[in-house]
Design an enzyme around this catalytic site. Structure first.
Site, short mmCIF file in Angstrom:
data_model
loop_
_atom_site.label_atom_id
_atom_site.label_comp_id
_atom_site.label_asym_id
_atom_site.label_seq_id
_atom_site.Cartn_x
_atom_site.Cartn_y
_atom_site.Cartn_z
N HIS A 1 -9.18 -7.86 -1.24
CA HIS A 1 -8.80 -8.19 0.12
C HIS A 1 -9.85 -9.15 0.68
CE1 HIS A 1 -6.02 -4.80 -0.05
NE2 HIS A 1 -5.58 -5.08 1.17
N HIS B 1 0.83 -1.20 0.00
CA HIS B 1 0.00 0.00 0.00
C HIS B 1 0.87 1.25 0.00
CE1 HIS B 1 -3.99 -1.88 0.80
NE2 HIS B 1 -3.24 -2.85 1.32
N GLU C 1 -8.68 -12.22 5.51
CA GLU C 1 -7.70 -11.71 6.46
C GLU C 1 -8.34 -11.65 7.84
OE1 GLU C 1 -4.80 -7.82 7.16
OE2 GLU C 1 -6.55 -7.66 5.86
N ASP D 1 2.60 -5.64 2.53
CA ASP D 1 1.37 -4.96 2.93
C ASP D 1 1.65 -3.49 3.22
OD1 ASP D 1 -1.33 -4.75 3.33
OD2 ASP D 1 -1.35 -5.72 5.29
N GLY E 1 -10.03 -2.33 3.12
CA GLY E 1 -10.73 -1.81 4.28
C GLY E 1 -11.24 -2.95 5.14
#
Length: 371
Positions: free
Chosen positions: A205, A18, A208, A297, A178
């Site tokens: 995503h 990111h 997780e 990440d 998010g």
């Protein structure tokens, strides 16, 4: 096992990084001073770096995500975006990364009046500048952007259109990010259907902080090309007392279809998705030959780099250069650039790079005056 210096020189491929999670602490301090942002928890770069790491090391994904308020706050102006993007590429190249897909959410950089298009163009300019600086320093790297939509917001379709508009102009694909709980990917089906119609690439995503339903929806409802993290696929794998392994149908599907898993070990420890490197599912998934990739990440929040992630895995699982090459080739195969370009990177950069490192084991240099 490879040593730290060899790991640093090993060619690496990064798919999950990111932009707003990788700023240099000194840059944050300088940009905050320039912009009059006075909410930083510390103005000494060293102390600020410690604050980010400790704030992120909470075991909670929502708390982890709170740290981004400060980085995004100083990324609202064009010159700041160019600077941050260029420094990101420089830092990755210095760490031996030869290809990187760097993701960011354009919708989070509009507070000072930039348009979505201006955000994308500023970041693209920064990436190209970073590539030039890296080349001047003797480092080869290619970068591409992934445009991210925030899963709790309602701009996914707009960001998907933006990603398609800048396709082949520095943007390689789309992502949603998010907090997972309460915000399933199916809320953004129109964006994913649009991207599929346009034959565009996207990752989601999933798996997780939330479990198998998140992964199932990302794949079967949305059609994701890759899974961001995907660590909870381990919930569909049973290991018996005798060591026998049984894959559930979803896990078997993910392995059979060679769906890439963008795993980020250190980040997963911070958010509570794993309890230790030794207990991280990456060890078992590598043994079972899932399409596992290794990623950073958020380098600032996790105080990490690709070399550090590889170091952790080498120490924990006694991985060899062959293992690191396997992870790297997996990632390059899974990139969102054209097939022939991926193949060229594998055959012309990655494999020769690892072959050169192996030769050091077989034919170590000998001093002219060994005595």
């Amino acid at each position: 096992m490879p040593n730290r210096e060899q790991i640093l020189r090993a060619p690496k491929v990064l798919l999950h990084d990111h932009l707003d999670g990788g700023l240099r602490p000194a840059t944050i301090v300088e940009l905050a001073a320039e912009q009059g942002y006075d909410r930083l928890p510390a103005t000494d770069p060293g102390k600020l770096a410690v604050w980010f790491r400790e704030a992120a090391d909470s075991g909670s994904l929502p708390r982890y995500l709170e740290t981004f308020a400060h980085t995004c706050a100083v990324m609202q102006r064009r010159d700041a975006l160019v600077r941050v993007a260029a420094e990101c590429v420089e830092d990755l190249a210095a760490d031996g990364v030869v290809y990187a897909e760097i993701r960011y959410a354009p919708e989070q950089h509009l507070e000072d009046g930039l348009t979505l298009e201006e955000v994308v163009e500023a970041v693209n300019e920064g990436f190209r500048e970073g590539e030039r600086r890296a080349a001047a320093a003797g480092h080869r790297i290619r970068t591409a952007a992934l445009l991210t939509a925030m899963r709790h917001a309602a701009r996914a379709f707009e960001i998907a259109e933006l990603a398609n508009r800048y396709r082949d102009r520095g943007v390689a694909g789309f992502d949603i990010a998010g907090a997972e709980a309460g915000f399933p990917p199916t809320r953004h089906l129109d964006a994913f259907e649009y991207l599929k119609r346009e034959n565009n690439h996207f990752t989601i995503h999933a798996g997780e902080a939330f479990g198998l339903p998140s992964i199932w929806q990302a794949l079967q409802w949305c059609g994701a090309d890759r899974l961001g993290h995907g660590v909870r696929i381990i919930d569909d794998i049973e290991v018996g007392d005798d060591g026998a392994v049984r894959l559930g149908r979803l896990a078997a599907y993910v392995r059979d279809k060679r769906i890439p898993l963008e795993m980020c070990p250190t980040s997963n420890l911070q958010t509570g998705a794993a309890t230790s490197y030794g207990e991280h599912p990456i060890g078992l998934l590598r043994r079972l030959r899932f399409r596992v990739t290794v990623n950073t990440d958020n380098r600032l929040m996790s105080d990490t780099s690709m070399s550090r992630e590889f170091e952790h895995l080498v120490r924990t699982f006694q991985y060899s250069l062959d293992d690191l090459q396997w992870f790297t080739v997996n990632a390059m195969k899974s990139a969102f650039i054209p097939f022939d370009e991926r193949l060229a990177m594998i055959n012309e950069v990655i494999k020769p790079g690892y072959a050169a490192l192996r030769s050091e084991w077989l034919f170590p240099s000998v001093s002219e005056n060994p005595a």
